[in-house]
Motif scaffolding. Structure first.
Motif, PDB file in Angstrom:
ATOM      1  N   ALA A 303       0.955  -1.161  -0.138  1.00  0.00           N
ATOM      2  CA  ALA A 303       0.217  -0.439   0.174  1.00  0.00           C
ATOM      3  C   ALA A 303       0.941   0.911   0.412  1.00  0.00           C
ATOM      4  CB  ALA A 303      -0.972   0.310   1.300  1.00  0.00           C
ATOM      5  N   VAL A 304       1.469   1.244   0.734  1.00  0.00           N
ATOM      6  CA  VAL A 304       2.183   2.376   1.079  1.00  0.00           C
ATOM      7  C   VAL A 304       3.381   2.604  -0.043  1.00  0.00           C
ATOM      8  CG1 VAL A 304       4.495   3.613   1.975  1.00  0.00           C
ATOM      9  CG2 VAL A 304       2.974   2.371   3.466  1.00  0.00           C
ATOM     10  N   VAL A 305       4.159   0.996  -0.909  1.00  0.00           N
ATOM     11  CA  VAL A 305       4.975   2.010  -1.870  1.00  0.00           C
ATOM     12  C   VAL A 305       3.702   1.935  -3.512  1.00  0.00           C
ATOM     13  CG1 VAL A 305       6.954   0.611  -3.593  1.00  0.00           C
ATOM     14  CG2 VAL A 305       6.837   0.019  -1.389  1.00  0.00           C
ATOM     15  N   GLY A 306       2.595   1.322  -3.475  1.00  0.00           N
ATOM     16  CA  GLY A 306       2.074   2.071  -4.559  1.00  0.00           C
ATOM     17  C   GLY A 306       1.367   2.915  -4.434  1.00  0.00           C
ATOM     18  N   GLY A 307       1.398   3.221  -3.237  1.00  0.00           N
ATOM     19  CA  GLY A 307       0.601   4.622  -3.376  1.00  0.00           C
ATOM     20  C   GLY A 307       1.767   5.622  -3.425  1.00  0.00           C
ATOM     21  N   VAL A 308       3.320   5.580  -3.140  1.00  0.00           N
ATOM     22  CA  VAL A 308       4.462   6.522  -4.306  1.00  0.00           C
ATOM     23  C   VAL A 308       4.245   6.579  -5.285  1.00  0.00           C
ATOM     24  CG1 VAL A 308       6.379   7.064  -3.573  1.00  0.00           C
ATOM     25  CG2 VAL A 308       5.430   6.103  -1.767  1.00  0.00           C
ATOM     26  N   LEU A 309       4.723   5.129  -5.642  1.00  0.00           N
ATOM     27  CA  LEU A 309       5.173   4.854  -6.985  1.00  0.00           C
ATOM     28  C   LEU A 309       3.583   5.066  -7.701  1.00  0.00           C
ATOM     29  CD1 LEU A 309       6.173   3.555  -9.744  1.00  0.00           C
ATOM     30  CD2 LEU A 309       5.529   1.943  -9.095  1.00  0.00           C
ATOM     31  N   GLY A 310       2.409   4.628  -7.811  1.00  0.00           N
ATOM     32  CA  GLY A 310       1.288   6.050  -8.751  1.00  0.00           C
ATOM     33  C   GLY A 310       1.423   6.890  -8.364  1.00  0.00           C
ATOM     34  N   GLN A 311       1.630   7.548  -6.911  1.00  0.00           N
ATOM     35  CA  GLN A 311       1.451   9.315  -7.615  1.00  0.00           C
ATOM     36  C   GLN A 311       2.429   9.691  -8.874  1.00  0.00           C
ATOM     37  OE1 GLN A 311      -0.714  11.382  -6.169  1.00  0.00           O
ATOM     38  NE2 GLN A 311      -0.050  13.152  -6.854  1.00  0.00           N
ATOM     39  N   GLU A 312       3.050   9.016  -8.396  1.00  0.00           N
ATOM     40  CA  GLU A 312       5.035   9.340  -9.643  1.00  0.00           C
ATOM     41  C   GLU A 312       4.745   9.370 -10.585  1.00  0.00           C
ATOM     42  OE1 GLU A 312       8.224  11.134  -8.468  1.00  0.00           O
ATOM     43  OE2 GLU A 312       6.910  11.047  -6.347  1.00  0.00           O
ATOM     44  N   VAL A 313       3.682   8.461 -11.244  1.00  0.00           N
ATOM     45  CA  VAL A 313       3.447   8.066 -12.719  1.00  0.00           C
ATOM     46  C   VAL A 313       2.552   9.001 -13.017  1.00  0.00           C
ATOM     47  CG1 VAL A 313       1.586   6.806 -13.974  1.00  0.00           C
ATOM     48  CG2 VAL A 313       3.468   5.161 -12.494  1.00  0.00           C
ATOM     49  N   VAL A 314       1.557   9.836 -12.144  1.00  0.00           N
ATOM     50  CA  VAL A 314       0.427  10.381 -12.338  1.00  0.00           C
ATOM     51  C   VAL A 314       1.219  12.189 -12.307  1.00  0.00           C
ATOM     52  CG1 VAL A 314      -1.442  11.846 -10.786  1.00  0.00           C
ATOM     53  CG2 VAL A 314      -1.249   9.218 -11.406  1.00  0.00           C
ATOM     54  N   LYS A 315       2.478  12.112 -11.497  1.00  0.00           N
ATOM     55  CA  LYS A 315       2.796  13.292 -11.735  1.00  0.00           C
ATOM     56  C   LYS A 315       3.446  13.533 -13.219  1.00  0.00           C
ATOM     57  CE  LYS A 315       5.437  13.510  -7.568  1.00  0.00           C
ATOM     58  NZ  LYS A 315       6.095  14.022  -6.396  1.00  0.00           N
ATOM     59  N   ALA A 316       4.069  12.476 -13.171  1.00  0.00           N
ATOM     60  CA  ALA A 316       4.843  12.375 -14.809  1.00  0.00           C
ATOM     61  C   ALA A 316       4.335  12.526 -15.683  1.00  0.00           C
ATOM     62  CB  ALA A 316       5.678  11.457 -14.346  1.00  0.00           C
ATOM     63  N   LEU A 317       2.883  12.071 -15.839  1.00  0.00           N
ATOM     64  CA  LEU A 317       1.647  12.122 -16.993  1.00  0.00           C
ATOM     65  C   LEU A 317       0.898  13.346 -17.239  1.00  0.00           C
ATOM     66  CD1 LEU A 317       0.034   8.511 -17.019  1.00  0.00           C
ATOM     67  CD2 LEU A 317       1.602   9.300 -18.719  1.00  0.00           C
ATOM     68  N   SER A 318       1.437  13.566 -15.750  1.00  0.00           N
ATOM     69  CA  SER A 318       0.582  15.595 -15.876  1.00  0.00           C
ATOM     70  C   SER A 318       1.449  16.324 -15.473  1.00  0.00           C
ATOM     71  CB  SER A 318      -0.710  15.471 -14.161  1.00  0.00           C
ATOM     72  OG  SER A 318       0.390  15.329 -13.493  1.00  0.00           O
ATOM     73  N   GLN A 319       3.271  16.269 -15.478  1.00  0.00           N
ATOM     74  CA  GLN A 319       4.201  17.273 -15.562  1.00  0.00           C
ATOM     75  C   GLN A 319       3.457  18.257 -14.736  1.00  0.00           C
ATOM     76  OE1 GLN A 319       3.622  17.545 -20.288  1.00  0.00           O
ATOM     77  NE2 GLN A 319       5.307  18.580 -19.517  1.00  0.00           N
ATOM     78  N   ARG A 320       3.280  17.789 -13.216  1.00  0.00           N
ATOM     79  CA  ARG A 320       3.019  18.395 -12.654  1.00  0.00           C
ATOM     80  C   ARG A 320       3.074  18.548 -10.992  1.00  0.00           C
ATOM     81  NH1 ARG A 320      -1.626  22.340 -10.453  1.00  0.00           N
ATOM     82  NH2 ARG A 320      -0.043  22.965  -8.532  1.00  0.00           N
ATOM     83  N   ASP A 321       3.877  19.217 -10.607  1.00  0.00           N
ATOM     84  CA  ASP A 321       5.049  18.999  -9.057  1.00  0.00           C
ATOM     85  C   ASP A 321       6.573  17.756  -9.513  1.00  0.00           C
ATOM     86  OD1 ASP A 321       2.973  20.328  -7.645  1.00  0.00           O
ATOM     87  OD2 ASP A 321       1.610  18.572  -7.502  1.00  0.00           O
ATOM     88  N   ALA A 322       7.174  18.179  -8.975  1.00  0.00           N
ATOM     89  CA  ALA A 322       8.386  17.734  -8.188  1.00  0.00           C
ATOM     90  C   ALA A 322       8.118  16.358  -7.974  1.00  0.00           C
ATOM     91  CB  ALA A 322       9.485  18.659  -8.134  1.00  0.00           C
ATOM     92  N   PRO A 323       9.061  15.550  -9.166  1.00  0.00           N
ATOM     93  CA  PRO A 323       8.940  14.257  -9.086  1.00  0.00           C
ATOM     94  C   PRO A 323      10.600  13.731  -8.060  1.00  0.00           C
ATOM     95  CG  PRO A 323      10.606  15.113 -11.126  1.00  0.00           C
ATOM     96  CD  PRO A 323      10.161  15.780 -10.618  1.00  0.00           C
ATOM     97  N   HIS A 324      10.376  12.492  -7.549  1.00  0.00           N
ATOM     98  CA  HIS A 324      11.097  12.033  -6.639  1.00  0.00           C
ATOM     99  C   HIS A 324      12.409  11.114  -7.896  1.00  0.00           C
ATOM    100  CE1 HIS A 324       9.561  11.666  -3.168  1.00  0.00           C
ATOM    101  NE2 HIS A 324       8.722  10.370  -3.476  1.00  0.00           N
TER     102      HIS A 324
END
Length: 345
Positions: A303-324
Motif C-alpha cells: 500500500a505504501v510503495v504502491g501509493g508512492v509509485l502510483g502518485q509518481e506516475v500521475v505526476k509524470a503524466l500530468s507534468q505537475r509537481d516535482a518528481p522523485h
C-alpha cells in the motif's frame, strides 16, 4: 509511438475529477486523461498501482501478467476474488479494476512480457514494471528512453520496497510556489519593507526541468571511484539490498520463498557477500538481519510503495509537481521512506 490525441474533458468527467482538477488544474488533468499506461505484474504492488492510476483518471491502463492466481497472491492482491485461484492474474483482476472507474479503459493481457515485441511498448506513454528481472527492466528502460516513454520499476519484498523512475534526460514540469510580492515604490518604511515578501494568499506556477539517469547507470555505479566513495555515506543501505534481491531473482528465477526459508536465507547471505565484494565494499555494509524480513509481499508495504509509485506516475503524466529522482526506498521495520538520486558517473 501512437499519435497523441487532444484530450477533451466532458462534463461527466469534470464532475468525476472535480477534486483533482481543483488540486492540480484542468491542463494537468487533461494530460493525464490523454495518457495510456502499461502495468506489468499484478501482484500486491501491481494491484495498488492499478487502483491509484484508475482512480486518478488515465485514459487507458493495460494489465499485463501471465501468472496464475495463487493462495499467496490472494493475501496481498485485493483485485482478484478468492474464487479466482488458478486463473490468470490479469484477467482475474479486470472486473474489479474496471469497476473502480468506468471512464478508464482497462484491458487484460495474458502474455509473458518477455514475448512482447518492441513495438508493443511504444503505444504507451508510461510503462510500469513490477516483478520483472533486472535484464528485462534494463532493456525496456533503454528502449522506452529512446522513444520518450516514461519508465517506472518497483517491487515489494517482505518489509522492503522500492521504486525507480526514469523520465528522460530533460523532463519538464511545473510547480506551484508562493508568490513574491514586491513592495510599492513609494514605501517609506525602511530597507526591510523594500524587500520582496512571500504572500501566503497568492501562488505562481514555476516551470522547471529535471534530468534522470537510466536504470543501467543507476545499478552499475562504480563504487571504486572517488566520486562514488564520497557519496557512499549518503546512499541508503536499501540500495545494496535491492542489488542482492535482483541478483537472487536473476540466479534463481524467483524471489525468496517463505516455504524455503532456510535454503533461501543461506543463498541471500552468499549473494550479499558476492555483490558487495564485486563492488569492493565490506560485507558489514549490509548486516545479516535483513534476511528475515524480505520474504513474500506484505499488504501494508504494498500500500505504501504502491501509493508512492502510483502518485509518481500521475505526476509524470500530468507534468505537475516535482518528481522523485530516481529511487524511493521503503523499510517497513522503520516505517519510513528514503529518496536518493543516482546520476550517471
Amino acid at each position: 509511438m501512437i499519435e497523441k490525441e487532444d484530450p477533451i474533458i466532458s462534463e461527466e468527467e469534470a464532475a468525476q475529477y472535480d477534486r483533482q482538477i481543483r488540486l492540480w488544474g484542468l491542463d494537468a488533468q487533461k494530460r493525464l486523461r490523454g495518457s495510456r499506461v502499461l502495468l506489468a505484474g499484478l501482484g500486491g504492488l501491481g494491484a495498488e498501482v492499478a487502483k491509484n492510476l484508475i482512480l486518478a483518471g488515465v485514459k487507458g491502463l493495460t494489465l499485463l501478467d501471465h501468472e496464475q492466481v495463487s493462495e499467496e497472491s490472494c493475501r496481498a492482491q485485493f483485485l482478484v476474488p478468492v474464487s479466482a485461484r488458478g486463473q490468470n492474474r490479469a484477467q482475474a483482476s479486470l472486473e474489479r479494476a474496471q469497476n473502480l472507474n468506468p471512464m478508464v479503459e482497462v484491458h487484460a493481457d495474458r502474455d509473458r512480457i518477455e514475448t512482447k515485441p518492441d513495438d508493443f511498448f511504444l503505444q504507451f506513454d508510461a510503462v510500469c514494471l513490477t516483478g520483472c528481472s533486472r535484464d528485462l527492466m534494463v532493456r525496456l528502460d533503454q528502449l522506452c528512453s529512446q522513444h520518450g516513454i516514461k519508465v517506472f520499476c518497483g517491487d515489494v519484498h517482505g518489509y522492503y520496497g522500492y521504486m525507480f523512475c526514469n523520465l528522460g534526460p530533460e523532463y519538464h514540469y511545473v510547480e506551484e510556489k508562493p508568490k513574491l510580492v514586491k513592495p510599492s515604490a513609494d514605501s517609506n518604511d525602511g530597507p526591510e519593507a523594500k524587500k520582496a515578501r512571500v504572500d501566503p494568499n497568492e501562488t505562481t506556477m514555476v516551470k522547471k526541468t529535471a534530468a534522470f539517469c537510466t536504470l543501467k547507470e543507476a545499478l552499475e555505479v562504480d563504487w571504486t571511484t572517488e566520486k562514488a566513495k564520497a557519496g557512499l555515506k549518503r546512499t541508503p543501505v536499501d540500495f545494496f539490498l535491492l542489488l542482492v534481491l535482483l541478483k537472487f531473482r536473476t540466479d534463481k528465477g524467483r524471489d525468496p520463498d517463505p516455504r524455503r526459508v532456510a535454503e533461501d536465507s543461506r543463498l541471500l547471505k552468499q549473494i550479499r557477500d558476492d555483490v558487495l565484494e564485486a563492488s569492493a565494499l565490506s560485507s558489514e555494509l549490509l548486516g545479516d538481519d535483513f534476511i528475515s524480513f524480505c520474504f513474500s509481499e506484505m499488504s501494508p508495504v504494498c500500500a505504501v510503495v504502491g501509493g508512492v509509485l502510483g502518485q509518481e506516475v500521475v505526476k509524470a503524466l500530468s507534468q505537475r509537481d516535482a518528481p522523485h529522482r530516481n529511487f524511493f526506498f521503503f523499510d517497513g521495520r522503520k516505517g519510513n521512506g528514503v529518496v536518493d538520486f543516482f546520476g550517471p558517473n
